[in-house]
Every structure is written in structure tokens, then in C-alpha cells.
Write an enzyme that holds these catalytic residues in place. Sequence first.
Site, PDB file in Angstrom:
ATOM      1  NE  ARG A 172      -4.103  -1.829   0.232  1.00 14.07           N
ATOM      2  CZ  ARG A 172      -4.152  -3.081  -0.197  1.00 14.07           C
ATOM      3  NH1 ARG A 172      -3.106  -3.614  -0.805  1.00 14.07           N
ATOM      4  NH2 ARG A 172      -5.245  -3.807  -0.032  1.00 14.07           N
ATOM      5  CB  SER A 245      -8.873  -1.813   3.988  1.00 15.10           C
ATOM      6  OG  SER A 245      -9.109  -3.112   3.526  1.00 15.10           O
ATOM      7  CD  GLU A 342      -6.009   0.702   2.014  1.00  8.61           C
ATOM      8  OE1 GLU A 342      -7.096   1.007   1.507  1.00  8.61           O
ATOM      9  OE2 GLU A 342      -5.565  -0.453   2.039  1.00  8.61           O
TER      10      GLU A 342
END
Length: 350
Positions: A172, A245, A342
Amino acid sequence: MTRMPGDAFRIAENAPLRSRNTFGVEANAPWLVEIAEARALPQVFALPQLQAAPPLLLGGGSNLLFAGDAPGAVLSLQADGVRIIEDDGTTAIVHAEAGKTWHDFVLWSLGQGLCGLENLALIPGTVGAAPIQNIGAYGTEVGEFVRRVHAWDRAEGAFVALDAAACAFGYRDSVFKQEPDRRFVVAVEFALPRQRAPKIEYAGLPEELAAMGVVAPTPRDVAEAVIRVRTRKLPDPALLGNAGSFFKNPIIPAAQAEALLATHAGMPVFRGDSVATRKLSAGWLIDQCGWKGFRDGDAGVSAAHALVLVNHGRATGAQLLALARRIAASVQERFGVAIEPEPKLIGASW
Ligand code: EPU
């Protein structure tokens, strides 16, 4: 809406953003600039409206939370052309413009007989956003298939092309995330093989393929299985505001993971980014703290997946962020592990 010469871009003042973020929270942009083609960017970046605060390039709005209004101009790049620029029969190089919807691009690539992106089916957002956080799911990360990223570099005042190494992809993570507000992705080149052994080890996929009655899965079968699993586990942002998420899975020292396992035998542990680290499941940690299905006003946690914050209607970005902070504090207190968002936070820092 002010139309500009040649309609290369148009500007609106004090523009609402609620329909432009998948959380569906209210926010405004002092200026919204809709850009038809990337070649207009030098002109756009020279606009006086862009000088006060760094602009935000908005893709599908599926990986950000407006905790307040956008401090500067918001840019939307509409160009969404896709074409094969090289093909040696084994691997095709595909050039895709940033505005293309990611899932449509995945389906297009499969339709061309190209493999690799099937595990990334149904991820919300655009092609341009994909390399920024190196989108990943079901055992695949997009960085594995990126050959080059074309971007406008504000520091250089020029278009640049970064090869995969220069993108510094991680979990990520990428150079675009490391140096925020610097580069604006305008197109991505992918190297996609025509043949590839399917990647189906991720928990849930073999079971789904078996339920579909598939023995030797094609890339399209894998995409179909991924779509089924995602549809079951992750709320559809069109029906319930969310950004996938909300937290990254934390990467911690291996010794700390061992110590936690001694007291929490069922805790899922995955390999980290080196032999000395392990990745934990933020969803599991949050679930253990009892948050799944929690709701405070219109800000809540998905009943299907503890990692997903949801907006039941009129939650504000500030309320969702306050809930995220409570969740992170409880995980910290119970497990001694820090979890981080995130999505990109606009108008607040973590
Ligand atoms: N789990 C729970 N409770 C929950 C949810 C998950 O205990 O409510 C546990 C399960 O035991 C499961 C483990 O967490 O074994 C992992 O769950 P899952 O397979 O759903 O994956 P994840 O780690 O929660 C990551 C990505 C997702 C991606 C899936 C599948 C991150 C932050 N998230 O989720 O990506 O779809 O893997 O590959 O890495 C996104 O980034 O927005 C996203 C949805």
C-alpha cells in the site's frame, strides 16, 4: 462553471464533493477543475487558483476521507483512453489513461486475452489511483504489472515517466504516496502476459472456485471468484458509503508477533516486508475489540468486515475520523499495536 478556451478544462467555484467521494460525506472545494486531457495540465497548474494550496487530483474518490473541506483546488482528469502499444505475442504493453475506471480496465484486459489483473477485479477507483497506493488484493499487487507511470511533476514543472523501480512500490505504498502533492499520475503502462499460472492460494479463493465448479481456472474464472468474494465481504459504496479497508494491516517486529501469539493463539500472522517483520490482520485486531457492526449516529463499522468504516447516511468526515481514532486507540490498548489509516485524509492528519 467557467468554460475555458478550447474546453481543455473548465473551472467551478465552491463545488460540492459529496458525490465525488465514496464515503458520501459533505465537503466543498474552493475550485473544481475538470480536465479533458492531460496535455492541459501545464496550463492548469499555472492558474492563479492553484497557487494558494497544493491541489488534490481526485480519481474515483474511493480512497480518501474528507475530514473537512478541500484546502485547495480539486482536479479531475477525465481522459480514459486505453490502447496496446507493444505486443510480442507473449506480453503486451498497455497504455491506460488515468481517468479509466479500474474495474472496467481489468475487464477490458481480460477481454484482450491478457492476464495478471484478474485478482484485482472490482477494486473501486481509477487507473491513475492504482499505482499511488499500489492497490492489492487476493495475493496480487498492481506494482507487479506496472512498467511505467506517466505523471505531471509539480517540482519539475514537467511531465515525467517513472519506471517500476523508481515507483518504489511497497505494501500500500509508492513514491507517489511518499512524496504527496508532487506528482499527478496521468497514465500508466502495464506489462501484461498472455499466459500465466493462476494465483489462487489466497484464503477463500480455492473454496469459491470449487463452489463455482471450476477445476482448471482461467483468468476470467479467477476474476469471477474474486468478484463473488468481494461482493459478499465488502459493502458496495453505491449502497453504503465506505472507502474499502480503512486501516492498513500493521507490520511489526517478528518478536512482537511471537509474543502476541503466545497469548492470542488464533491470531492471523502473515509474512512482513523482511524476515524480521510480520504483518498482522487489522480486521482481526479490530474485530477482537468488538467493533464489527458498531454504529454511533451514522458513522459505523461494517457488520461484514471489521476493517471497513461505513457512512449510514449523513455522517461527517470528522465523525468518521473520530470513530477511527477510537478504534485505533482500543487496538493500541489491547494489543500494543499501532494501526494507521489507508485512505488519504483531507483536512486532517492522523
Ligand atoms: N478478519 C476478522 N474479522 C473481520 C475481517 C477479517 O477476523 O471482520 C480476519 C480474518 O481472520 C481473515 C483476515 O482477517 O483471515 C484477513 O481478512 P481479509 O482476507 O478480508 O483481508 P484483509 O487483510 O482484511 C486485505 C486488503 C483488502 C483486500 C483483502 C483481500 C488491506 C488493508 N486490505 O484485507 O483490500 O481486498 O486483503 O486481499 O491490505 C482495501 O485496501 O481497501 C481492501 C479492501
